[in-house]
Enzyme design. Structure first.
Site, short mmCIF file in Angstrom:
data_model
loop_
_atom_site.label_atom_id
_atom_site.label_comp_id
_atom_site.label_asym_id
_atom_site.label_seq_id
_atom_site.Cartn_x
_atom_site.Cartn_y
_atom_site.Cartn_z
N ASN A 48 28.95 28.88 -32.02
CA ASN A 48 29.06 27.92 -30.92
C ASN A 48 27.82 27.03 -30.91
O ASN A 48 26.72 27.50 -30.63
CB ASN A 48 29.18 28.71 -29.60
CG ASN A 48 29.33 27.80 -28.39
OD1 ASN A 48 29.10 26.60 -28.46
ND2 ASN A 48 29.70 28.39 -27.27
N CYS B 18 28.33 22.37 -23.00
CA CYS B 18 29.28 22.26 -24.12
C CYS B 18 30.28 21.12 -23.92
O CYS B 18 30.97 20.73 -24.86
CB CYS B 18 30.02 23.58 -24.30
SG CYS B 18 28.91 24.97 -24.51
N HIS C 135 36.32 22.39 -28.51
CA HIS C 135 34.99 23.00 -28.55
C HIS C 135 35.12 24.39 -29.18
O HIS C 135 36.05 25.15 -28.88
CB HIS C 135 34.44 23.10 -27.12
CG HIS C 135 33.21 23.92 -27.02
ND1 HIS C 135 32.15 23.77 -27.89
CD2 HIS C 135 32.86 24.94 -26.17
CE1 HIS C 135 31.20 24.64 -27.57
NE2 HIS C 135 31.61 25.36 -26.54
O1 UT7 Z 1 30.56 27.39 -24.95
C1 UT7 Z 1 30.13 27.97 -23.76
C2 UT7 Z 1 31.17 28.80 -23.19
N1 UT7 Z 1 31.16 30.13 -23.73
C3 UT7 Z 1 32.29 30.74 -23.96
O2 UT7 Z 1 33.31 30.16 -23.84
C4 UT7 Z 1 32.33 32.19 -24.25
C5 UT7 Z 1 33.45 32.83 -23.47
N2 UT7 Z 1 33.48 34.27 -23.58
C6 UT7 Z 1 33.74 34.87 -24.75
O3 UT7 Z 1 33.92 34.25 -25.77
C7 UT7 Z 1 33.87 36.38 -24.74
O4 UT7 Z 1 33.91 36.82 -23.41
C8 UT7 Z 1 32.72 37.10 -25.51
C9 UT7 Z 1 32.84 36.85 -27.00
C10 UT7 Z 1 31.39 36.61 -25.00
C11 UT7 Z 1 32.83 38.61 -25.27
O5 UT7 Z 1 34.12 39.06 -25.71
P1 UT7 Z 1 35.01 39.95 -24.73
O6 UT7 Z 1 36.22 40.33 -25.48
O7 UT7 Z 1 35.18 39.21 -23.45
O8 UT7 Z 1 34.11 41.23 -24.56
P2 UT7 Z 1 33.55 41.86 -23.20
O9 UT7 Z 1 32.42 41.06 -22.66
O10 UT7 Z 1 34.71 42.17 -22.30
O11 UT7 Z 1 32.96 43.24 -23.75
C12 UT7 Z 1 33.81 44.25 -24.32
C13 UT7 Z 1 32.93 45.34 -24.86
C14 UT7 Z 1 31.86 45.80 -23.87
O12 UT7 Z 1 31.71 47.21 -24.02
P3 UT7 Z 1 32.43 48.22 -22.98
O13 UT7 Z 1 31.93 47.84 -21.62
O14 UT7 Z 1 33.92 47.96 -23.14
O15 UT7 Z 1 32.00 49.57 -23.48
C15 UT7 Z 1 30.61 45.13 -24.34
O16 UT7 Z 1 29.43 45.84 -23.99
O17 UT7 Z 1 32.21 44.88 -26.02
C16 UT7 Z 1 30.81 45.13 -25.83
N3 UT7 Z 1 30.07 44.09 -26.54
C17 UT7 Z 1 29.77 44.16 -27.84
N4 UT7 Z 1 30.02 45.11 -28.78
C18 UT7 Z 1 29.59 44.87 -30.01
C19 UT7 Z 1 29.61 42.92 -26.05
N5 UT7 Z 1 29.00 42.22 -27.03
C20 UT7 Z 1 29.09 42.97 -28.14
C21 UT7 Z 1 28.64 42.79 -29.46
N6 UT7 Z 1 28.93 43.77 -30.36
N7 UT7 Z 1 27.97 41.68 -29.86
#
Ligand code: UT7
Length: 329
Positions: free
Chosen positions: A284, A115, A254
């Site tokens: 993204n 990215c 980005h």
């Molecule tokens: O360009 C390349 C670089 N990439 C990035 O910069 C991405 C950076 N990371 C992010 O943007 C975020 O970490 C994500 C959008 C990927 C995830 O958001 P988050 O707020 O960090 O969520 P998390 O991974 O902490 O997950 C929270 C909860 C989890 O459930 P539990 O363990 O709390 O029960 C996940 O299993 O959300 C769950 N979850 C989802 N729920 C519904 C993860 N993905 C999804 C989904 N829909 N698509």
């Protein structure tokens, strides 16, 4: 070789017509429009067709940028494509794009730094022009990330989209390039990578069955790194240009997550009308996200002559970077 200034004389972008909305994703994954919107800011992403490769998207964006600059492809000295989704492991996608544009025997190469690709590419391209090596460069950020996403993995399948953005850089009496700050940390490649298919792990049946041909990301870890590095790289780039936040007219980050952009913008004291966000439309698109956003901003009249812009990005590597640019019409 004579040095000169450099400016962007043309911009263009393209995204495939097919769109996947959050509602579409709700039907195939355990997710919701509400979760995706509040956690990422994404609503739609554009998706390349089965016969559409990265060079096809790059070509449309390239033609638009060349047209905008009023430059014939034969007058471009060097073609650069920033991508992690090349048409083939080799040859470079830039060679294919140059030939499709009818420009033969010109320098062409890819930049593969995920990215951060457009930021690294802009630094390299601007430096080649400013040092007098080349007069005109076509720089493209182009990706078909939906081809390397595991559609069953809700943590990543919702995030990525396809698209391309291009800029023509030309030697100029004015100099738009004010500074660059680039960085990397390869100590934990497993945080964000495609594990198999390279020289470390062959794509054998076991790895294939484990889905290692797809993007894997430790979202939370990357999120924390992203906010810190966006802020740090922007501040260092401004400092190198002897400028402060107050001098900044536009931040073009980005587009990985609206919450990452908001957190960085808040720290940098950038009001929302000075921060470019189009993540709702494209998701993204990795190396394509910044040039797509720039192209939209220029074409909508949002970028004015003399504006000071910081382009800032981060991604796999891990890698990051920011470029300070004074827009010259
Ligand atoms: O360009 C390349 C670089 N990439 C990035 O910069 C991405 C950076 N990371 C992010 O943007 C975020 O970490 C994500 C959008 C990927 C995830 O958001 P988050 O707020 O960090 O969520 P998390 O991974 O902490 O997950 C929270 C909860 C989890 O459930 P539990 O363990 O709390 O029960 C996940 O299993 O959300 C769950 N979850 C989802 N729920 C519904 C993860 N993905 C999804 C989904 N829909 N698509």
């Amino acid at each position: 070789m004579n040095g000169s200034g450099v400016k962007i004389t043309g911009v263009g972008h393209y995204a495939p017509e097919k769109v996947i909305t959050n509602a579409d994703l709700e039907k195939i994954l355990d997710t919701s429009d509400e979760w995706i919107t509040t956690r990422t800011g994404m609503k739609r992403r554009h998706v390349a067709g089965i016969d559409e490769a990265t060079s096809d998207l790059a070509l449309v964006a390239a033609r638009a940028a060349l047209d905008d600059a009023g430059v014939d492809p034969h007058d471009i000295d060097c073609f650069i494509v920033a991508t992690v989704t090349p048409d083939f492991p080799f040859p470079a996608t830039a060679c294919i794009v140059a030939s499709k544009l009818g420009a033969e025997n010109k320098a062409a190469f890819d930049i593969e730094i995920a990215c951060s690709g457009f930021i690294y590419g802009l630094t390299v391209a601007a430096s080649l022009v400013r040092s007098g090596v080349y007069k005109r460069i076509l720089l493209i950020g182009a990706e078909t990330l939906t081809k390397i996403v595991n559609r069953k993995d809700r943590a990543t399948a919702i995030l990525f989209g396809d698209g391309a953005g291009a800029v023509v850089l030309e030697a100029s009496a004015q100099d738009s390039f004010l500074s660059s700050e680039l960085g990397s940390d390869g100590s934990k490649p497993e945080l964000l990578r495609v594990a198999a298919g390279g020289s470390r792990y062959a794509l054998d049946p076991l790895r294939y069955d484990a889905g290692e041909q797809y993007i894997y990301m430790e979202g939370r870890e990357v999120f924390k790194f992203a906010v810190t590095k966006m802020i740090d790289a922007t501040e260092r780039a401004l400092e190198k240009a002897r400028l402060t936040h107050a001098d900044l007219d536009l931040l073009i980050p980005h587009q990985a997550n609206k919450r990452i952009i908001d957190a960085a913008a808040k720290y940098l004291e950038m009001p929302s009308d000075k921060v470019l966000v189009n993540i709702h439309e494209y998701g993204n698109t990795s190396a394509a996200s910044i040039p797509i956003a720039l192209s939209e901003a220029v074409r909508s009249g949002r970028v004015k002559n003399g504006d000071v812009i910081v382009f800032v990005g981060f991604g796999g590597g891990l890698s990051w970077g920011a470029v300070t640019w004074k827009w010259a019409a």
